[in-house]
Scaffold this active site. Structure first.
Site, PDB file in Angstrom:
ATOM      1  N   HIS A   1      -6.227  -6.801  -9.209  1.00 49.14           N
ATOM      2  CA  HIS A   1      -7.065  -7.812  -9.862  1.00 49.14           C
ATOM      3  C   HIS A   1      -8.064  -7.142 -10.805  1.00 49.14           C
ATOM      4  O   HIS A   1      -8.385  -5.970 -10.642  1.00 49.14           O
ATOM      5  CB  HIS A   1      -7.824  -8.651  -8.811  1.00 49.14           C
TER       6      HIS A   1
ATOM      7  N   HIS B 289      -6.252   1.167  -8.740  1.00 51.28           N
ATOM      8  CA  HIS B 289      -7.526   1.322  -8.008  1.00 51.28           C
ATOM      9  C   HIS B 289      -7.261   1.409  -6.495  1.00 51.28           C
ATOM     10  O   HIS B 289      -6.353   0.757  -5.982  1.00 51.28           O
ATOM     11  CB  HIS B 289      -8.447   0.126  -8.317  1.00 51.28           C
TER      12      HIS B 289
ATOM     13  N   LYS C 281     -18.494  -3.008 -12.416  1.00 46.44           N
ATOM     14  CA  LYS C 281     -18.439  -2.312 -11.128  1.00 46.44           C
ATOM     15  C   LYS C 281     -17.003  -2.165 -10.658  1.00 46.44           C
ATOM     16  O   LYS C 281     -16.133  -2.928 -11.063  1.00 46.44           O
ATOM     17  CB  LYS C 281     -19.302  -3.038 -10.088  1.00 46.44           C
TER      18      LYS C 281
ATOM     19  N   ASP D 128     -16.202  -7.376 -12.294  1.00 44.66           N
ATOM     20  CA  ASP D 128     -15.335  -6.481 -11.524  1.00 44.66           C
ATOM     21  C   ASP D 128     -14.398  -5.822 -12.536  1.00 44.66           C
ATOM     22  O   ASP D 128     -13.796  -6.522 -13.368  1.00 44.66           O
ATOM     23  CB  ASP D 128     -14.551  -7.348 -10.511  1.00 44.66           C
TER      24      ASP D 128
ATOM     25  N   CYS E  28     -18.601 -10.098  -2.981  1.00 42.18           N
ATOM     26  CA  CYS E  28     -19.541  -9.560  -3.973  1.00 42.18           C
ATOM     27  C   CYS E  28     -20.885 -10.273  -3.970  1.00 42.18           C
ATOM     28  O   CYS E  28     -21.923  -9.642  -4.185  1.00 42.18           O
ATOM     29  CB  CYS E  28     -18.900  -9.549  -5.343  1.00 42.18           C
TER      30      CYS E  28
ATOM     31  N   HIS F 275     -11.688  -2.822 -12.656  1.00 44.27           N
ATOM     32  CA  HIS F 275     -10.934  -1.753 -11.987  1.00 44.27           C
ATOM     33  C   HIS F 275      -9.922  -1.075 -12.911  1.00 44.27           C
ATOM     34  O   HIS F 275      -9.243  -1.749 -13.687  1.00 44.27           O
ATOM     35  CB  HIS F 275     -10.154  -2.338 -10.803  1.00 44.27           C
TER      36      HIS F 275
ATOM     37  N   ASP G  71     -19.305 -12.053 -10.964  1.00 40.70           N
ATOM     38  CA  ASP G  71     -17.828 -12.057 -11.088  1.00 40.70           C
ATOM     39  C   ASP G  71     -17.167 -13.405 -11.382  1.00 40.70           C
ATOM     40  O   ASP G  71     -16.157 -13.746 -10.738  1.00 40.70           O
ATOM     41  CB  ASP G  71     -17.216 -11.472  -9.805  1.00 40.70           C
TER      42      ASP G  71
HETATM   43  C1  VGL Z   1     -14.487  -9.365  -5.071  1.00 42.93           C
HETATM   44  C2  VGL Z   1     -12.806  -8.718  -3.666  1.00 42.93           C
HETATM   45  C3  VGL Z   1     -12.472  -7.681  -4.496  1.00 42.93           C
HETATM   46  C4  VGL Z   1     -15.588 -10.337  -5.353  1.00 42.93           C
HETATM   47  C5  VGL Z   1     -14.182  -8.321  -5.911  1.00 42.93           C
HETATM   48  O1  VGL Z   1     -15.954 -10.518  -6.534  1.00 42.93           O
HETATM   49  O2  VGL Z   1     -16.103 -10.933  -4.387  1.00 42.93           O
HETATM   50  N1  VGL Z   1     -13.812  -9.554  -3.948  1.00 42.93           N
HETATM   51  N2  VGL Z   1     -13.168  -7.492  -5.627  1.00 42.93           N
HETATM   52 ZN    ZN Z   2     -12.449  -6.007  -6.973  1.00 40.27          ZN
END
Ligand code: VGL
Ligand code: ZN
Length: 203
Positions: free
Chosen positions: A81, A52, A106, A46, A151, A48, A8
């Site tokens: 996000h 979401h 994801k 990430d 993550c 979404h 990410d």
């Molecule tokens: C993440 C919070 C929500 C991450 C992703 O990449 O750690 N954290 N979505």
């Molecule tokens: Zn996320």
């Protein structure tokens, strides 16, 4: 095969993004250097849909960073996000993505969040990464990216559960830190059997 999993490294997790990890972009030069000495590069993204279920904005009266109970357990609520196709979901432009062979997206199912690159947050729905790695004869992964306490941590724990040897590159990860969650994440990863290394050891 030396395999690097880059978690990410997207605009929304870097300074100026909607879920910015403090100094999130500081991992980028370190990761770019690591990429040079690995053979197989895998990235996660990430990804979404708007609205979401992990977004605080769709839960009335809830604020970001509060938790709620979902069918699959506790879920932290986030600012909106990494919305599919938005600039915030793009990889940071300084990250060298040229050598990346696979991108695992994801969090694209509206009703489940997915921190880990192996399983979604219900701990059952698979992303297919295990199959990909096993099919290529890969048993060992080096993990870097964002965020240490979400993550990265879940990818490390699930990777170990799936039978992989996991090394976390300490100077190539950064965390969000909610109620000491970074420190807790290191404890959980170490006690699960993750090996903690620094980038200079694996170049
Ligand atoms: C993440 C919070 C929500 C991450 C992703 O990449 O750690 N954290 N979505
Ligand atoms: Zn996320």
């Amino acid at each position: 095969m030396k395999t690097l999993l880059i978690v990410d490294v997207q605009n929304d997790f870097c300074p100026g993004g909607s879920l910015a990890v403090p100094q999130g972009d500081s991992v980028i030069p370190v990761i770019n250097q690591l990429i040079e000495s690995f053979d197989c590069i895998i990235q996660t993204q990430d990804w979404h849909p708007p609205g979401h279920s992990s977004f605080a904005s769709i839960h009335e009266g809830k604020n970001p960073y509060e938790t709620i109970q979902m069918d699959y357990g506790e879920q932290v609520l986030w600012p909106d996000h990494c919305i599919q196709k938005s600039p915030g979901a793009e990889f940071h432009s300084n990250l060298n993505t040229a050598k990346t062979q696979v991108i695992i997206r994801k969090g694209f199912r509206e009703e489940i969040d997915s921190y880990s690159t192996f399983y979604e947050n219900d701990q059952q729905t698979k992303t297919g990464l295990t199959g990909y790695l096993k099919n290529r004869g890969i048993h060992e992964l080096h993990v870097c990216g964002l965020a240490t306490d979400f993550c990265v941590k879940w990818s490390v724990l699930d990777g170990i559960k799936e039978g992989f040897t996991i090394h976390v590159i300490k100077d190539a990860v950064k965390g969000i830190d909610i109620d000491d969650s970074i420190q807790k994440a290191w404890q959980e990863m170490k006690s699960a059997g993750a090996n903690v290394v620094v980038s200079s050891e694996v170049l």
